[in-house]
Design a protein around this motif. Structure first.
Motif, PDB file in Angstrom:
ATOM      1  N   ALA A  67       0.895   4.021  -2.980  1.00  9.54           N
ATOM      2  CA  ALA A  67       0.581   5.404  -2.601  1.00  9.54           C
ATOM      3  C   ALA A  67       1.679   6.348  -3.072  1.00  9.54           C
ATOM      4  O   ALA A  67       1.403   7.421  -3.619  1.00  9.54           O
ATOM      5  CB  ALA A  67       0.410   5.503  -1.085  1.00  9.54           C
ATOM      6  N   GLU A  68       2.921   5.939  -2.890  1.00  7.67           N
ATOM      7  CA  GLU A  68       4.061   6.757  -3.323  1.00  7.67           C
ATOM      8  C   GLU A  68       4.040   6.964  -4.834  1.00  7.67           C
ATOM      9  O   GLU A  68       4.251   8.074  -5.329  1.00  7.67           O
ATOM     10  CB  GLU A  68       5.358   6.059  -2.905  1.00  7.67           C
ATOM     11  CG  GLU A  68       6.620   6.783  -3.270  1.00  7.67           C
ATOM     12  CD  GLU A  68       7.868   5.984  -2.909  1.00  7.67           C
ATOM     13  OE1 GLU A  68       8.794   5.932  -3.731  1.00  7.67           O
ATOM     14  OE2 GLU A  68       7.895   5.388  -1.809  1.00  7.67           O
TER      15      GLU A  68
ATOM     16  N   GLY B  64       1.286   9.441  -5.604  1.00 12.92           N
ATOM     17  CA  GLY B  64       1.348  10.755  -4.969  1.00 12.92           C
ATOM     18  C   GLY B  64       0.219  10.989  -3.983  1.00 12.92           C
ATOM     19  O   GLY B  64      -0.250  12.118  -3.832  1.00 12.92           O
ATOM     20  N   VAL B  65      -0.235   9.901  -3.348  1.00 12.81           N
ATOM     21  CA  VAL B  65      -1.284  10.003  -2.322  1.00 12.81           C
ATOM     22  C   VAL B  65      -0.766   9.345  -1.043  1.00 12.81           C
ATOM     23  O   VAL B  65       0.318   8.778  -1.018  1.00 12.81           O
ATOM     24  CB  VAL B  65      -2.606   9.322  -2.784  1.00 12.81           C
ATOM     25  CG1 VAL B  65      -3.150  10.001  -4.031  1.00 12.81           C
ATOM     26  CG2 VAL B  65      -2.424   7.829  -3.012  1.00 12.81           C
ATOM     27  N   THR B  66      -1.568   9.392   0.008  1.00 14.11           N
ATOM     28  CA  THR B  66      -1.162   8.764   1.264  1.00 14.11           C
ATOM     29  C   THR B  66      -1.581   7.300   1.285  1.00 14.11           C
ATOM     30  O   THR B  66      -2.478   6.886   0.540  1.00 14.11           O
ATOM     31  CB  THR B  66      -1.809   9.473   2.474  1.00 14.11           C
ATOM     32  OG1 THR B  66      -3.227   9.289   2.408  1.00 14.11           O
ATOM     33  CG2 THR B  66      -1.475  10.962   2.494  1.00 14.11           C
ATOM     34  N   ARG B  67      -0.944   6.551   2.159  1.00 15.98           N
ATOM     35  CA  ARG B  67      -1.317   5.147   2.350  1.00 15.98           C
ATOM     36  C   ARG B  67      -2.772   5.067   2.813  1.00 15.98           C
ATOM     37  O   ARG B  67      -3.503   4.156   2.435  1.00 15.98           O
ATOM     38  CB  ARG B  67      -0.385   4.498   3.375  1.00 15.98           C
ATOM     39  CG  ARG B  67      -0.713   3.049   3.643  1.00 15.98           C
ATOM     40  CD  ARG B  67       0.347   2.408   4.551  1.00 15.98           C
ATOM     41  NE  ARG B  67      -0.086   1.109   4.979  1.00 15.98           N
ATOM     42  CZ  ARG B  67      -0.624   0.841   6.168  1.00 15.98           C
ATOM     43  NH1 ARG B  67      -0.772   1.802   7.064  1.00 15.98           N
ATOM     44  NH2 ARG B  67      -0.993  -0.370   6.481  1.00 15.98           N
ATOM     45  N   GLN B  68      -3.194   6.022   3.620  1.00 10.67           N
ATOM     46  CA  GLN B  68      -4.567   6.038   4.109  1.00 10.67           C
ATOM     47  C   GLN B  68      -5.565   6.137   2.948  1.00 10.67           C
ATOM     48  O   GLN B  68      -6.643   5.538   2.994  1.00 10.67           O
ATOM     49  CB  GLN B  68      -4.785   7.196   5.093  1.00 10.67           C
ATOM     50  CG  GLN B  68      -6.131   7.166   5.784  1.00 10.67           C
ATOM     51  CD  GLN B  68      -6.366   5.889   6.584  1.00 10.67           C
ATOM     52  OE1 GLN B  68      -5.496   5.442   7.323  1.00 10.67           O
ATOM     53  NE2 GLN B  68      -7.522   5.290   6.420  1.00 10.67           N
ATOM     54  N   THR B  69      -5.209   6.868   1.904  1.00  2.00           N
ATOM     55  CA  THR B  69      -6.066   6.960   0.718  1.00  2.00           C
ATOM     56  C   THR B  69      -6.221   5.586   0.078  1.00  2.00           C
ATOM     57  O   THR B  69      -7.337   5.183  -0.283  1.00  2.00           O
ATOM     58  CB  THR B  69      -5.492   7.972  -0.291  1.00  2.00           C
ATOM     59  OG1 THR B  69      -5.442   9.252   0.321  1.00  2.00           O
ATOM     60  CG2 THR B  69      -6.329   8.036  -1.560  1.00  2.00           C
TER      61      THR B  69
ATOM     62  N   GLN C 200       0.841  -1.194   0.000  1.00  2.00           N
ATOM     63  CA  GLN C 200       0.000   0.000   0.000  1.00  2.00           C
ATOM     64  C   GLN C 200       0.876   1.244   0.000  1.00  2.00           C
ATOM     65  O   GLN C 200       0.576   2.219  -0.691  1.00  2.00           O
ATOM     66  CB  GLN C 200      -0.927   0.001   1.215  1.00  2.00           C
ATOM     67  CG  GLN C 200      -2.008  -1.053   1.139  1.00  2.00           C
ATOM     68  CD  GLN C 200      -2.803  -1.175   2.417  1.00  2.00           C
ATOM     69  OE1 GLN C 200      -2.293  -0.910   3.507  1.00  2.00           O
ATOM     70  NE2 GLN C 200      -4.054  -1.596   2.299  1.00  2.00           N
ATOM     71  N   ASP C 201       1.960   1.208   0.758  1.00  2.00           N
ATOM     72  CA  ASP C 201       2.887   2.345   0.816  1.00  2.00           C
ATOM     73  C   ASP C 201       3.497   2.655  -0.543  1.00  2.00           C
ATOM     74  O   ASP C 201       3.559   3.814  -0.958  1.00  2.00           O
ATOM     75  CB  ASP C 201       4.017   2.086   1.817  1.00  2.00           C
ATOM     76  CG  ASP C 201       3.595   2.293   3.254  1.00  2.00           C
ATOM     77  OD1 ASP C 201       2.822   3.230   3.516  1.00  2.00           O
ATOM     78  OD2 ASP C 201       4.042   1.517   4.112  1.00  2.00           O
TER      79      ASP C 201
ATOM     80  N   SER D 107      -8.465   3.429   2.221  1.00  2.00           N
ATOM     81  CA  SER D 107      -9.865   3.845   2.084  1.00  2.00           C
ATOM     82  C   SER D 107     -10.466   3.388   0.763  1.00  2.00           C
ATOM     83  O   SER D 107     -11.622   2.951   0.717  1.00  2.00           O
ATOM     84  CB  SER D 107      -9.985   5.360   2.223  1.00  2.00           C
ATOM     85  OG  SER D 107      -9.634   5.763   3.523  1.00  2.00           O
TER      86      SER D 107
END
Length: 66
Positions: A20-21, A24-29, A16-17, A32
């Motif tokens: 996300a990288e 260009g979003v967060t892992r939380q995105t 997920q990390d 979700s």
């Protein structure tokens, strides 16, 4: 909206990390989206599909019951 993001992520061996990288979003995105609590914008959905060499429709499924 349902999605197959976890399956695609595992198939491509992406955490997920890392995904996300790349987006260009967060892992939380990512969390979700995978849980169906957040529907990505069209540009984000297209970026996700491009990473997995798939179509948006392959990854994101319209919930016909909702």
């Amino acid at each position: 909206m349902k999605n197959k993001l976890p399956e695609y992520r595992k198939k491509y061996n992406l955490s997920q990390d890392k995904l996300a990288e790349m987006l260009g979003v967060t892992r939380q995105t990512i969390i979700s989206i995978e849980k169906g609590k957040y529907n990505p914008s069209l540009p984000l959905a297209l970026k996700i599909a491009r990473i997995f060499h798939a179509t948006v429709e392959d990854i994101f499924l319209l919930d016909e019951d909702g």
